[in-house]
Motif scaffolding. Sequence first.
Motif, short mmCIF file in Angstrom:
data_model
loop_
_atom_site.label_atom_id
_atom_site.label_comp_id
_atom_site.label_asym_id
_atom_site.label_seq_id
_atom_site.Cartn_x
_atom_site.Cartn_y
_atom_site.Cartn_z
N VAL A 43 15.51 31.30 -22.84
CA VAL A 43 15.58 30.15 -23.74
C VAL A 43 16.79 30.30 -24.67
CG1 VAL A 43 13.11 29.64 -23.75
CG2 VAL A 43 14.04 31.26 -25.42
N GLY A 44 17.29 29.16 -25.12
CA GLY A 44 18.28 29.14 -26.19
C GLY A 44 17.56 28.84 -27.49
N ILE A 45 17.78 29.65 -28.50
CA ILE A 45 17.10 29.52 -29.78
C ILE A 45 18.04 28.90 -30.81
CG2 ILE A 45 16.05 30.78 -31.72
CD1 ILE A 45 14.26 30.91 -29.34
N LEU A 46 17.55 27.90 -31.54
CA LEU A 46 18.25 27.36 -32.71
C LEU A 46 17.25 27.39 -33.85
CD1 LEU A 46 19.21 25.40 -30.07
CD2 LEU A 46 20.88 24.73 -31.81
N ALA A 47 17.51 28.24 -34.85
CA ALA A 47 16.55 28.47 -35.92
C ALA A 47 17.24 28.40 -37.27
CB ALA A 47 15.88 29.84 -35.74
N ASN A 48 16.61 27.74 -38.22
CA ASN A 48 17.20 27.58 -39.54
C ASN A 48 17.05 28.83 -40.39
OD1 ASN A 48 15.82 24.39 -39.26
ND2 ASN A 48 18.03 24.72 -39.43
N ASN A 49 18.14 29.16 -41.09
CA ASN A 49 18.14 30.26 -42.05
C ASN A 49 18.74 29.77 -43.36
OD1 ASN A 49 17.09 32.81 -42.20
ND2 ASN A 49 18.89 33.86 -41.40
N GLY A 50 18.48 28.48 -43.67
CA GLY A 50 19.04 27.87 -44.86
C GLY A 50 19.56 26.48 -44.55
N VAL A 51 20.22 25.87 -45.54
CA VAL A 51 20.76 24.53 -45.42
C VAL A 51 21.88 24.50 -44.37
CG1 VAL A 51 22.48 24.85 -47.23
CG2 VAL A 51 21.56 22.55 -46.80
N LEU A 52 22.09 23.35 -43.73
CA LEU A 52 23.14 23.21 -42.72
C LEU A 52 24.47 22.85 -43.37
CD1 LEU A 52 21.17 21.26 -39.97
CD2 LEU A 52 22.01 23.60 -39.80
N PHE A 53 25.49 23.67 -43.12
CA PHE A 53 26.86 23.40 -43.55
C PHE A 53 27.64 22.86 -42.35
CE2 PHE A 53 25.33 26.58 -46.52
CZ PHE A 53 25.84 26.16 -47.74
N SER A 54 28.88 22.46 -42.58
CA SER A 54 29.74 21.99 -41.48
C SER A 54 29.84 23.03 -40.38
CB SER A 54 31.13 21.64 -42.01
OG SER A 54 31.13 20.41 -42.68
N GLU A 55 30.06 24.31 -40.78
CA GLU A 55 30.18 25.38 -39.79
C GLU A 55 28.90 25.53 -38.97
OE1 GLU A 55 32.74 26.28 -43.37
OE2 GLU A 55 30.68 25.64 -43.00
N SER A 56 27.75 25.38 -39.64
CA SER A 56 26.46 25.50 -38.94
C SER A 56 26.33 24.40 -37.89
CB SER A 56 25.30 25.39 -39.93
OG SER A 56 25.52 26.11 -41.11
N ALA A 57 26.72 23.17 -38.27
CA ALA A 57 26.61 22.05 -37.36
C ALA A 57 27.56 22.18 -36.18
CB ALA A 57 26.87 20.74 -38.11
N ARG A 65 24.40 25.77 -18.90
CA ARG A 65 23.73 26.86 -18.19
C ARG A 65 22.30 26.50 -17.75
NH1 ARG A 65 25.72 31.72 -22.36
NH2 ARG A 65 27.94 31.30 -22.08
N ARG A 66 21.88 25.27 -18.05
CA ARG A 66 20.53 24.79 -17.69
C ARG A 66 19.44 25.66 -18.32
NH1 ARG A 66 23.84 21.57 -16.28
NH2 ARG A 66 23.79 20.26 -14.41
N VAL A 67 19.62 25.99 -19.58
CA VAL A 67 18.66 26.82 -20.30
C VAL A 67 17.87 25.95 -21.27
CG1 VAL A 67 18.40 28.73 -21.93
CG2 VAL A 67 20.11 28.87 -20.12
N PRO A 68 16.53 25.92 -21.20
CA PRO A 68 15.74 25.16 -22.17
C PRO A 68 16.01 25.65 -23.59
CG PRO A 68 14.37 25.89 -20.33
CD PRO A 68 15.69 26.60 -20.20
N MET A 69 15.85 24.76 -24.54
CA MET A 69 16.10 25.10 -25.94
C MET A 69 14.82 25.08 -26.75
SD MET A 69 19.72 23.15 -26.79
CE MET A 69 19.25 21.55 -26.11
N VAL A 70 14.70 26.03 -27.68
CA VAL A 70 13.60 26.07 -28.63
C VAL A 70 14.19 25.95 -30.03
CG1 VAL A 70 11.74 27.47 -29.61
CG2 VAL A 70 12.13 27.47 -27.13
N PHE A 71 13.80 24.91 -30.75
CA PHE A 71 14.24 24.69 -32.12
C PHE A 71 13.13 25.13 -33.07
CE2 PHE A 71 17.15 22.05 -29.84
CZ PHE A 71 18.26 21.84 -30.67
N LEU A 72 13.48 25.98 -34.02
CA LEU A 72 12.54 26.43 -35.05
C LEU A 72 13.00 25.82 -36.37
CD1 LEU A 72 12.22 30.19 -34.01
CD2 LEU A 72 10.72 28.28 -33.39
N GLN A 73 12.30 24.76 -36.78
CA GLN A 73 12.72 23.98 -37.94
C GLN A 73 12.17 24.54 -39.25
OE1 GLN A 73 12.16 19.82 -38.28
NE2 GLN A 73 13.09 19.29 -36.33
#
Length: 528
Positions: A336-350, A363-371
């Motif tokens: 899986v591809g992980i996208l997890a928040n560790n604070g507010v989103l800045f331009s660089e984060s986006a 790469r056809r990898v499912p994504m898991v978002f941790l909000q």
Amino acid sequence: MFSINTSIDLGSTPYTTHRELSLQRLELLHQRLKQVAGGGGAAAVARHTARGKLTARQRIELLLDRDTPFLELSALAAWDQYNQSFPSAGIITGIGTIHGKAVMVVANDATVKGGTYTHETVKKHLRAQELASELNLTCIYMVDSGGAFLPEQSRVFPDRDHFGRIFYNQARLSAKGIAQIAMVMGSCTAGGAYIPAMSDETIIVDNQGTIFLAGPPLVKAATGEEVTAEELGGGRVHTTISGVADHLVDNDVHAIHLCRNIMESIPGHRPKWLQGDAPLLDPSQIHALIPDDQMPWPDVHEILARLLDGSRFHPFKPDYGATLVTGFGTIGGHTVGILANNGVLFSESAQKGAHFIQLCNARRVPMVFLQNITGFMVGKHYEHMGIAKDGAKMVNALANSVVPIITIVMGGSYGAGNYAMAGRAYNPAFLFMWPNARISVMGAKQAADVLTAIKSDSPTPETPEARQQLKAKIINQYETEGSAYYSTSRLWDDGIIDPAQTRNILQLCLSLFSENHQTTPNYGIFRM
């Protein structure tokens, strides 16, 4: 990949306090789930079973393979609405297996207002069909319903995503080769009669199931004809005269046995179970990591260490836009591809998020978002730096993704952060919330400050006392409407889950994804 090391002493304060608070929230969740599992109440269940019927949950238990998981969806739909008279919105939906093949089950609960449909009931039924289409799941309908709940007719009948969409979806699913099987185990009235009529194969219980466009009272009112329900649309009528049904059975158990036999000849989709080693850290420890509203969250890597196989994680751009953690790992053997928040989103984060989303799609990898997100950073400097266009890049990449997405709302889900982190509007395959999670356009205090400030700037500003009253009212509204229970009641998510069960639920969901239907991603214009 490297193993994530913990830097926390969970036996210390405040983590012991956090754990106690989280377990209290979990106990409340269990109480409410137990309450709705009772259907329409003891008296209604007694009347139902006195007719020789099984309850909806008993029917599902008999239908599915023994000792296999059932992923129930939106169990608390319609919670705290309709004076609590529609537990689970009067319908049970979820994913299980029959002969090892994944199926979507839709079971009316006739102990709840005769299995009639409110706005939330329709929405829940349609959501089940949407998932069945995306995941290629055979649909099993356990029909025992009086049709639309008439006091709600304006919110149930005429619009695109109202009652009629159920039958539209059945036609489209069948055309895609996704089997539709109906068991008529009770009433099947008015528009609901089309559910068995549009199914590939239909079973009806003798002297119990009925199918008709209008019941005996309406027939008499419209035509003057007097007829019994059985004469009008009973099992023998529809299996020997009309041909609306295909199989006549003696009772619920017989119907379920025959349905399981039918499933033997349906190719179906088999979940892809893989082997994955357990995390190095116990997932139940997640309870100690969830702070109260006044405390900061720990580094999100602490959560990942309790979700990923072997607590192993391969980070992507770890030192750039660090408030968004991105990288690869496995859950139950599934990459899986992980996208997890560790604070507010800045331009660089986006920018980093958009890049990583493109990688996962390539790469056809499912994504898991941790909000757990307050939103994008605001202020003159950030607007001048173009944070809106950088956020748009991430949203653009997300909206055009072709890989499956699962979203877990761990904490806050506010403003445009909800969108960029795969909120409901961005079509994740599944979206679950933790009991502590909150979702709204902004936090309660921020909303109160904004609205009272606007009021203060009006030509007739209010007194300080009036402003305080307004502030308290707004905070109360946002606290109520932002809660996980408010969300799940309206099906903004697929259910509230125990944080300690997140890994197991992710593994189950990942097992359902097929690699056969992923197309090449095609993105629109990225504003540079």
